[in-house]
Design a protein around this motif. Structure first.
Motif, PDB file in Angstrom:
ATOM      1  N   THR A 181       0.625  -1.092   0.020  1.00 20.80           N
ATOM      2  CA  THR A 181       0.161  -0.152   0.040  1.00 20.80           C
ATOM      3  C   THR A 181       0.873   1.148   0.205  1.00 20.80           C
ATOM      4  O   THR A 181       1.596   1.356   1.022  1.00 20.80           O
ATOM      5  N   LEU A 182       1.081   1.915  -0.978  1.00 21.39           N
ATOM      6  CA  LEU A 182       1.595   3.084  -1.088  1.00 21.39           C
ATOM      7  C   LEU A 182       0.870   4.403  -0.605  1.00 21.39           C
ATOM      8  O   LEU A 182      -0.389   4.862  -0.565  1.00 21.39           O
ATOM      9  N   ALA A 183       1.745   5.322  -0.130  1.00 23.13           N
ATOM     10  CA  ALA A 183       1.218   6.673   0.411  1.00 23.13           C
ATOM     11  C   ALA A 183       0.869   7.537  -0.966  1.00 23.13           C
ATOM     12  O   ALA A 183       1.446   6.985  -2.073  1.00 23.13           O
ATOM     13  N   LYS A 184       0.359   8.526  -0.872  1.00 25.29           N
ATOM     14  CA  LYS A 184       0.087   9.286  -2.007  1.00 25.29           C
ATOM     15  C   LYS A 184       1.269  10.007  -2.763  1.00 25.29           C
ATOM     16  O   LYS A 184       1.297   9.804  -4.066  1.00 25.29           O
ATOM     17  N   ASP A 185       2.154  10.262  -2.101  1.00 27.20           N
ATOM     18  CA  ASP A 185       3.215  10.740  -2.693  1.00 27.20           C
ATOM     19  C   ASP A 185       4.437   9.618  -3.018  1.00 27.20           C
ATOM     20  O   ASP A 185       5.607  10.035  -3.664  1.00 27.20           O
ATOM     21  N   LYS A 186       3.970   8.474  -2.551  1.00 26.32           N
ATOM     22  CA  LYS A 186       4.885   7.290  -3.232  1.00 26.32           C
ATOM     23  C   LYS A 186       6.200   7.497  -2.349  1.00 26.32           C
ATOM     24  O   LYS A 186       7.208   6.938  -3.132  1.00 26.32           O
ATOM     25  N   ALA A 187       6.494   7.968  -1.286  1.00 31.90           N
ATOM     26  CA  ALA A 187       7.574   8.006  -0.495  1.00 31.90           C
ATOM     27  C   ALA A 187       7.640   7.223   0.873  1.00 31.90           C
ATOM     28  O   ALA A 187       8.586   7.144   1.367  1.00 31.90           O
ATOM     29  N   ALA A 188       6.457   6.692   0.825  1.00 31.89           N
ATOM     30  CA  ALA A 188       6.167   5.655   2.074  1.00 31.89           C
ATOM     31  C   ALA A 188       5.397   4.622   1.731  1.00 31.89           C
ATOM     32  O   ALA A 188       4.550   4.818   0.718  1.00 31.89           O
ATOM     33  N   ALA A 189       5.420   3.549   2.354  1.00 32.07           N
ATOM     34  CA  ALA A 189       4.763   2.423   1.893  1.00 32.07           C
ATOM     35  C   ALA A 189       4.358   1.457   3.108  1.00 32.07           C
ATOM     36  O   ALA A 189       5.189   1.467   4.046  1.00 32.07           O
ATOM     37  N   SER A 190       3.246   0.591   2.856  1.00 31.09           N
ATOM     38  CA  SER A 190       3.281  -0.389   3.836  1.00 31.09           C
ATOM     39  C   SER A 190       3.088  -1.730   3.207  1.00 31.09           C
ATOM     40  O   SER A 190       2.421  -1.818   1.996  1.00 31.09           O
ATOM     41  N   LEU A 191       4.222  -2.686   3.653  1.00 37.02           N
ATOM     42  CA  LEU A 191       4.134  -3.885   2.898  1.00 37.02           C
ATOM     43  C   LEU A 191       3.873  -4.916   4.073  1.00 37.02           C
ATOM     44  O   LEU A 191       4.242  -5.204   4.955  1.00 37.02           O
ATOM     45  N   SER A 192       2.873  -5.837   3.531  1.00 35.36           N
ATOM     46  CA  SER A 192       2.287  -7.016   4.503  1.00 35.36           C
ATOM     47  C   SER A 192       2.682  -8.323   3.610  1.00 35.36           C
ATOM     48  O   SER A 192       2.771  -8.312   2.448  1.00 35.36           O
ATOM     49  N   LYS A 242      11.413   5.567   1.810  1.00 41.22           N
ATOM     50  CA  LYS A 242      12.376   5.475   0.693  1.00 41.22           C
ATOM     51  C   LYS A 242      13.365   6.615   0.973  1.00 41.22           C
ATOM     52  O   LYS A 242      13.151   7.582   1.294  1.00 41.22           O
ATOM     53  N   ASN A 243      14.636   6.239   1.070  1.00 43.64           N
ATOM     54  CA  ASN A 243      15.863   7.073   1.437  1.00 43.64           C
ATOM     55  C   ASN A 243      16.279   7.777   0.226  1.00 43.64           C
ATOM     56  O   ASN A 243      15.619   7.759  -0.952  1.00 43.64           O
ATOM     57  N   ALA A 244      17.414   8.618   0.439  1.00 45.92           N
ATOM     58  CA  ALA A 244      17.985   9.476  -0.571  1.00 45.92           C
ATOM     59  C   ALA A 244      18.186   8.892  -1.857  1.00 45.92           C
ATOM     60  O   ALA A 244      18.478   9.255  -2.939  1.00 45.92           O
ATOM     61  N   GLN A 245      18.748   7.443  -1.822  1.00 45.19           N
ATOM     62  CA  GLN A 245      19.356   6.919  -2.783  1.00 45.19           C
ATOM     63  C   GLN A 245      17.959   5.780  -3.457  1.00 45.19           C
ATOM     64  O   GLN A 245      18.560   4.965  -4.107  1.00 45.19           O
ATOM     65  N   SER A 246      17.033   6.226  -3.045  1.00 49.08           N
ATOM     66  CA  SER A 246      15.821   5.516  -3.517  1.00 49.08           C
ATOM     67  C   SER A 246      15.874   3.952  -3.075  1.00 49.08           C
ATOM     68  O   SER A 246      15.162   3.205  -3.615  1.00 49.08           O
ATOM     69  N   VAL A 247      16.299   3.772  -1.918  1.00 50.38           N
ATOM     70  CA  VAL A 247      16.093   2.351  -1.199  1.00 50.38           C
ATOM     71  C   VAL A 247      15.285   2.167  -0.241  1.00 50.38           C
ATOM     72  O   VAL A 247      15.071   3.339   0.372  1.00 50.38           O
ATOM     73  N   TRP A 248      14.177   1.339  -0.441  1.00 53.39           N
ATOM     74  CA  TRP A 248      13.080   1.213   0.531  1.00 53.39           C
ATOM     75  C   TRP A 248      13.568   0.771   1.781  1.00 53.39           C
ATOM     76  O   TRP A 248      14.106  -0.440   1.727  1.00 53.39           O
ATOM     77  N   GLN A 249      13.382   1.344   2.899  1.00 56.19           N
ATOM     78  CA  GLN A 249      13.915   0.727   4.249  1.00 56.19           C
ATOM     79  C   GLN A 249      12.732   0.829   5.185  1.00 56.19           C
ATOM     80  O   GLN A 249      11.866   1.322   5.116  1.00 56.19           O
ATOM     81  N   ALA A 250      13.061  -0.346   6.015  1.00 52.32           N
ATOM     82  CA  ALA A 250      11.848  -0.779   7.077  1.00 52.32           C
ATOM     83  C   ALA A 250      11.962   0.309   8.105  1.00 52.32           C
ATOM     84  O   ALA A 250      13.184   0.612   8.829  1.00 52.32           O
ATOM     85  N   VAL A 251      10.953   0.791   8.592  1.00 48.94           N
ATOM     86  CA  VAL A 251      10.887   1.883   9.650  1.00 48.94           C
ATOM     87  C   VAL A 251      10.444   1.298  11.041  1.00 48.94           C
ATOM     88  O   VAL A 251      11.000   1.410  12.088  1.00 48.94           O
TER      89      VAL A 251
END
Length: 215
Positions: free
Chosen positions: A147-158, A195-204
């Motif tokens: 599930t992506l946030a509207k700005d596609k900078a955050a997401a929920s992965l299940s 998503k970090n500055a390098q466009s790597v998706w990281q777990a929060v």
């Protein structure tokens, strides 16, 4: 399987939980130890696949043949969702690599975590390493949803895991233990990612719910 509602904010990883691995490093009382180690990509020692951010050098994650971690239907037609899936998979693989290598300070796991996320990951990894435990057997990871946030900078992965064929093994005594009898082997995980500055998706952060896959 029928599916569940996703929560974007996830609870902190459990520090003690049940016998079996809590796959993402976080969870509730119903966490587990069983895990798998090899899909078509991850079975190779050099496999660390993620096309999310070409040009970013990702760590090489190695899992032994004694632990099969498989990923089923881990694809999406949406390139952003696929990037989340790719990095989410490597984040999970890095966590199990850290447990197997007895390394709570794993740089590979840290690569796929935010600073706070890695502190949670270390707590999870140490629930094994502090007890001289490693993981063996097979752990399927399946039913992924992004599930992506509207700005596609955050997401929920299940996703779900099936611990029925995974176990822990004591490094000193060799004792092998699986889930206690009557324990639901399927565990639902919800990972909050950014998503970090390098466009790597990281777990929060992460949350787990044993039996949640049937909802």
């Amino acid at each position: 399987m029928a599916r569940r509602a996703l929560t974007t904010a996830a609870a902190a990883f459990a520090t003690a939980a049940a016998l079996l691995l809590t796959a993402c490093g976080g969870g509730d009382d119903s966490s587990s130890d069983d895990i798998k180690g090899a899909d078509s990509e991850s079975s190779s020692p050099s496999a660390s696949a993620s096309s999310a951010a070409p040009g970013v050098k990702r760590p090489v994650i190695k899992l032994p043949s004694s632990f099969e971690l498989t990923f089923e239907n881990w694809t999406s037609n949406d390139p952003v969702e696929q990037a989340v899936l790719n990095d989410g998979k490597e984040q999970l693989r890095a966590g199990y690599e850290a447990i197997i290598e007895n390394d709570p300070d794993s740089r590979n796991r840290a690569f796929y975590d935010t600073k706070n996320g890695f502190l949670q990951s270390q707590q999870w990894i140490r629930t094994y390493t502090d007890k001289n435990l490693t993981v063996i057997g097979k752990l399927p990871v399946f039913d992924p949803k992004v599930t992506l946030a509207k700005d596609k900078a955050a997401a929920s992965l299940s996703y779900c895991t099936d611990e029925s064929k995974a176990s822990t093994r004591n490094r000193k005594t060799g004792e092998v233990k699986g889930n206690p009898a009557g324990t639901d082997p399927e565990v639902l995980y919800v990972i909050s990612m950014g998503k970090n500055a390098q466009s790597v998706w990281q777990a929060v952060s992460a949350h787990s719910e044993r039996g949640g896959c049937a909802q």
